[in-house]
Write a protein that holds these residues in place. Structure first.
Motif, short mmCIF file in Angstrom:
data_model
loop_
_atom_site.label_atom_id
_atom_site.label_comp_id
_atom_site.label_asym_id
_atom_site.label_seq_id
_atom_site.Cartn_x
_atom_site.Cartn_y
_atom_site.Cartn_z
N LEU A 165 -30.23 9.57 -0.44
CA LEU A 165 -29.97 9.16 0.46
C LEU A 165 -30.32 8.70 2.03
O LEU A 165 -30.47 7.78 2.16
N ARG A 166 -32.16 9.25 1.11
CA ARG A 166 -33.23 8.59 2.01
C ARG A 166 -32.87 6.67 2.07
O ARG A 166 -33.34 5.53 2.78
N THR A 167 -32.59 6.60 0.63
CA THR A 167 -32.96 4.94 0.67
C THR A 167 -31.92 3.86 1.12
O THR A 167 -31.71 3.23 1.65
N ALA A 168 -30.15 4.89 0.89
CA ALA A 168 -29.26 4.32 1.42
C ALA A 168 -29.11 4.37 3.07
O ALA A 168 -28.93 3.16 3.76
N HIS A 169 -29.60 5.27 3.69
CA HIS A 169 -29.68 5.38 4.84
C HIS A 169 -31.01 5.79 5.76
O HIS A 169 -31.48 7.16 6.27
N PRO A 170 -31.79 4.52 5.72
CA PRO A 170 -33.52 4.94 6.08
C PRO A 170 -33.29 5.15 7.40
O PRO A 170 -34.50 5.92 7.76
N GLY A 171 -32.91 5.32 7.79
CA GLY A 171 -32.65 5.88 9.73
C GLY A 171 -32.17 6.05 10.40
O GLY A 171 -32.36 7.20 10.91
N ALA A 172 -31.75 7.43 9.69
CA ALA A 172 -31.24 8.60 9.11
C ALA A 172 -32.01 10.17 8.61
O ALA A 172 -32.86 9.32 7.66
N LEU A 173 -32.35 10.67 9.16
CA LEU A 173 -32.57 12.17 8.46
C LEU A 173 -32.10 13.25 7.69
O LEU A 173 -30.54 13.15 7.64
N THR A 174 -33.02 12.86 6.31
CA THR A 174 -32.36 13.73 5.68
C THR A 174 -32.97 14.54 4.75
O THR A 174 -34.41 14.01 4.72
N ARG A 175 -32.68 16.03 4.68
CA ARG A 175 -33.58 16.60 3.96
C ARG A 175 -32.53 17.82 2.68
O ARG A 175 -31.46 18.19 2.88
N SER A 176 -33.21 17.89 1.48
CA SER A 176 -32.63 18.56 0.34
C SER A 176 -33.68 20.03 0.75
O SER A 176 -34.57 20.26 0.40
N ARG A 177 -32.43 20.93 0.93
CA ARG A 177 -33.28 22.77 1.27
C ARG A 177 -32.60 23.67 -0.73
O ARG A 177 -31.45 23.91 -0.41
N SER A 178 -33.70 24.36 -0.85
CA SER A 178 -33.27 25.08 -1.92
C SER A 178 -33.53 26.34 -1.40
O SER A 178 -34.47 26.58 -0.60
N VAL A 179 -32.53 27.56 -1.53
CA VAL A 179 -32.70 28.27 -0.52
C VAL A 179 -33.78 29.47 -1.20
O VAL A 179 -34.37 30.25 -0.64
N SER A 180 -33.68 29.60 -2.49
CA SER A 180 -34.39 30.51 -3.28
C SER A 180 -35.74 29.61 -3.31
O SER A 180 -36.98 30.22 -3.70
N HIS A 181 -36.29 28.42 -2.93
CA HIS A 181 -37.03 27.79 -3.07
C HIS A 181 -38.57 28.36 -1.88
O HIS A 181 -39.36 28.44 -2.15
N LEU A 182 -37.29 28.55 -1.35
CA LEU A 182 -37.34 28.86 0.23
C LEU A 182 -38.26 30.41 0.56
O LEU A 182 -39.15 30.55 1.66
N ALA A 183 -37.35 31.28 -0.17
CA ALA A 183 -37.21 32.84 0.46
C ALA A 183 -38.22 33.10 -0.58
O ALA A 183 -38.85 33.96 -0.72
N ALA A 184 -38.23 32.56 -2.36
CA ALA A 184 -39.10 32.78 -2.85
C ALA A 184 -41.11 33.00 -2.42
O ALA A 184 -41.60 34.28 -2.95
N PRO A 185 -41.52 32.27 -1.87
CA PRO A 185 -43.07 32.70 -1.21
C PRO A 185 -43.02 34.25 -0.56
O PRO A 185 -43.94 35.42 -0.55
N ALA A 186 -42.15 34.62 0.11
CA ALA A 186 -42.43 36.03 1.21
C ALA A 186 -42.12 36.73 -0.57
O ALA A 186 -42.36 38.10 0.03
N PHE A 187 -40.83 36.78 -0.68
CA PHE A 187 -40.91 37.83 -2.49
C PHE A 187 -41.89 38.96 -2.82
O PHE A 187 -42.16 39.31 -2.89
#
Length: 649
Positions: free
Chosen positions: A512-534
């Motif tokens: 998506l970043r290559t296809a739309h370089p002018g737009a912000l794209t982020r992909s997030r995994s909930v487990s990836h974000l939550a695991a450090p706190a747990f």
């Protein structure tokens, strides 16, 4: 229950930890404990046919993907240290539920910590009560969505541990690191998802009244030095401005993001963006949500009806003025006569002038037009009051809002955070009975009920006028399809996807970043974000929150200085280790001296009990409690589990 052949428990069984769960968070948490904290882990998961496929973590993805396709229950050896060496293996136990027999079989009565991260609150509570009975000195970490219930459960289990400690030793309560921590993956990840979607909005960590704000700053021009702000938390990757560049992670090398850089690294980082700490302040209780009682007056009538009423009033005014000019009557009396004619209760103007007769006929005609308008106004007002507690539809002129897909656990928490920031939101949900529907009604947020993959649903949410799209449903393909379709409508739309598999998330992000370089794209995994706190909670630490820096995570923790050789007796300057940890503030809550020592400090943050902007010469004492920013490995190295305490168990 089946126990797979894998490494046995260590000689000291109190050094191992148990993780029980039924989704990706359990696997991610086990990998976090194994790869970052070097802990022996026993993982309890449902049988292979009834559980979610394990997400691959670290360098073991490529090596063990084929093996996992053939044998789902094989031992997963996560990535080890920086050199990529494999860490110690983990025991994997298959069990439909964490019953007493299962917990006993995995050695909970001798374990140091137990994490219960099932998606069902009741399952976690039942297992926690059983585990506390088997081992009163066990450190418990529970995943609960219900906040209020979680507080009560935490107090109950801690009280049980204290009573058991009194009975066993005859002295007060459980030790400092024997406690119950209740966390929610939704609460942990909501601030990061909100911050990712909103360009210009600070990344926020909010925990128990402490509000930490961090903001991304653009790369400085050639020859300039990155502005450190109050404190530079990170340098963004050198490829962050390259449309084909990869979002930085732990294995990006020198091109990746650098967390907690020193002053020399910041000065040399020309051309790289930064993440700086912009403010540390007290966050009071959230503003009460406006409930669906009496709606505002302006919402009682539609815009078309308001214009109709305004036109009729103008006509009445014009008739009154005309009657004044024709009959030379007083304006007030002329207005009164006009109203009588309007409501058809005046005498016919048989013997009056022609002008008077024409005005009377026109007044009667306006009166006929007024009747249906008044009836429509009454019906609209009744309908507004009737639907005040129902779902709202997006207003016609709405723009600059955030479109939120999915009102499950994560989506509901994100919706609440967006409304606390006074950001307009339109939700899309296929299930009319979804968990977040009640929250949307209470907050009076417009909701489009329908399948986002169906034509016309995103258009109904005004996607062509939106500023950002948050795709947070539990189905990866639905999120991806929604973002791709939205990008076809708005190529510059900011988009954030919730994706389960981390490899898939990276591939989607790069494409998506290559296809739309002018737009912000982020992909997030909930487990990836939550695991450090747990994982931090399982190590007996108070993790205040986490801020994502591209594909890395920066933790904020409150720790006691006592017993930490890297902090105790050192100045703030000497205690700082680049790339690992940095002291941000001194927590004076509950202390009598309130940092009133001679070498100390500057003012205290109002209401938060924090002394911010400590001088570099401030000497940290054993009784101090500090708030610090740290990487996951840095925090593990700084605090490290005190195994000696576990031996007493």
């Amino acid at each position: 229950m089946s126990l797979l052949p894998n490494p046995a428990l260590p000689d000291d069984p109190s050094t191992h930890m148990v993780v029980c769960g039924d989704d990706g968070l359990a696997h991610r948490l086990a990998a976090e404990l194994r790869g970052v904290y070097r802990e022996q882990v026993t993982l309890v998961v449902p049988p292979a046919g009834s559980r979610v496929r394990q997400p691959m973590v670290g360098r073991a993805r490529a090596a063990s993907a084929a093996l996992l396709d053939r044998v789902v229950t094989a031992v997963n050896r996560g990535s080890g240290g920086p050199d990529g060496a494999a860490a110690a293996g983990e025991r994997v136990v298959e069990a439909a539920e964490p019953t007493e027999a299962v917990l006993a079989a995995v050695g909970v009565e001798r374990a140091a910590a137990l994490a219960l991260v099932y998606d069902d609150d009741e399952t976690n509570i039942r297992a926690a009560l059983t585990a506390r009975r088997l081992n009163p000195r066990l450190r418990l970490v529970l995943r609960l969505y219900n906040r209020r219930l979680g507080q009560h459960i935490e107090e109950l289990l801690d009280q049980a541990a204290e009573l058991a400690g009194d009975a066993a030793s005859g002295r007060g309560g459980a030790e400092a690191d024997i406690a119950t921590t209740v966390l929610s993956d939704a609460d942990t990840t909501a601030p990061a998802l909100v911050a990712t979607a909103l360009v210009g909005t600070s990344k926020v960590v909010d925990a128990e009244g402490l509000l930490l704000r961090a903001v991304e700053r653009r790369p400085p021009r050639p020859g300039e030095v990155a502005d450190p702000g109050l404190c530079t938390l990170a340098l963004l990757s050198a490829t962050s401005n390259d449309p084909a560049g990869a979002e930085g992670s732990e294995d990006s090398g020198d091109q990746g993001p650098r967390l907690l850089p020193d002053a020399a690294a910041v000065a040399a980082a020309t051309g790289r963006g930064t993440v700086v700490l912009e403010q540390v302040a007290y966050s009071g209780p959230p503003l009460p949500a406006r409930r669906g009682g009496v709606p505002p007056f302006g919402s009682l009538f539609s815009r078309r009806l308001r214009w109709s009423l305004a036109g009729l009033l103008a006509a009445v005014f014009a008739l009154a003025v005309a009657l004044t000019l024709v009959t030379r009557d007083h304006p007030l009396h002329a207005t009164y006569v006009t109203l009588l004619d309007l409501f058809a209760i005046n005498e016919p103007a048989h013997n009056e002038s022609t002008g008077r007769q024409v005005l009377q006929l026109l007044s009667g005609l306006v009166g006929l037009l007024l009747l249906p308008v008044l009836l429509a106004a009454v019906l609209e007002a009744l309908g507004t009051f009737r639907t005040a507690s129902a779902l709202r539809k997006p207003p016609r002129g709405l723009g600059g809002h955030v479109v939120l897909l999915g009102l499950g656990k994560i989506g509901t928490r994100v919706l609440t955070r967006l409304r606390e920031l006074h950001i307009p939101v339109v939700c899309v949900e296929a299930d009319p009975e979804a968990r977040g529907m009640a929250t949307a009604r209470r907050l009076r947020v417009p909701v489009v009920v329908g399948d986002v993959t169906q034509e016309g649903v995103l258009e109904a949410a005004k996607i062509h006028r939106a500023d950002a799209l948050l795709a947070l449903t539990s189905v990866d393909t639905t999120n991806l399809e929604a973002v791709l379709y939205a990008r076809s409508v708005r190529p510059d739309l900011r988009a954030v996807l919730r994706l389960y598999d981390d490899d898939f998330a990276k591939a989607v992000y790069r494409t998506l970043r290559t296809a739309h370089p002018g737009a912000l794209t982020r992909s997030r995994s909930v487990s990836h974000l939550a695991a450090p706190a747990f994982a931090g909670a399982m190590m007996g630490r108070q993790i205040l929150g986490a801020i994502p820096v591209e594909r890395r995570v920066l933790l904020f923790a409150a720790v006691s200085v006592g017993g930490l050789a890297q902090l105790e007796g050192r100045t703030v300057e000497k205690a700082f280790r680049a790339g690992a940890w940095r002291v941000l503030a001194l927590d004076t809550a509950g202390r009598g001296d309130a940092a009133g020592r001679g070498d100390a400090a500057v003012g205290e943050a109002p209401g938060a009990g924090l002394v911010w902007d400590l001088p570099d010469t401030y000497v940290l004492r054993g009784e101090d409690r500090v708030v610090l920013a740290a990487t996951r490995r840095g925090l593990a190295e700084l605090l490290g589990r005190r195994r000696g305490a576990g031996a007493a168990r």
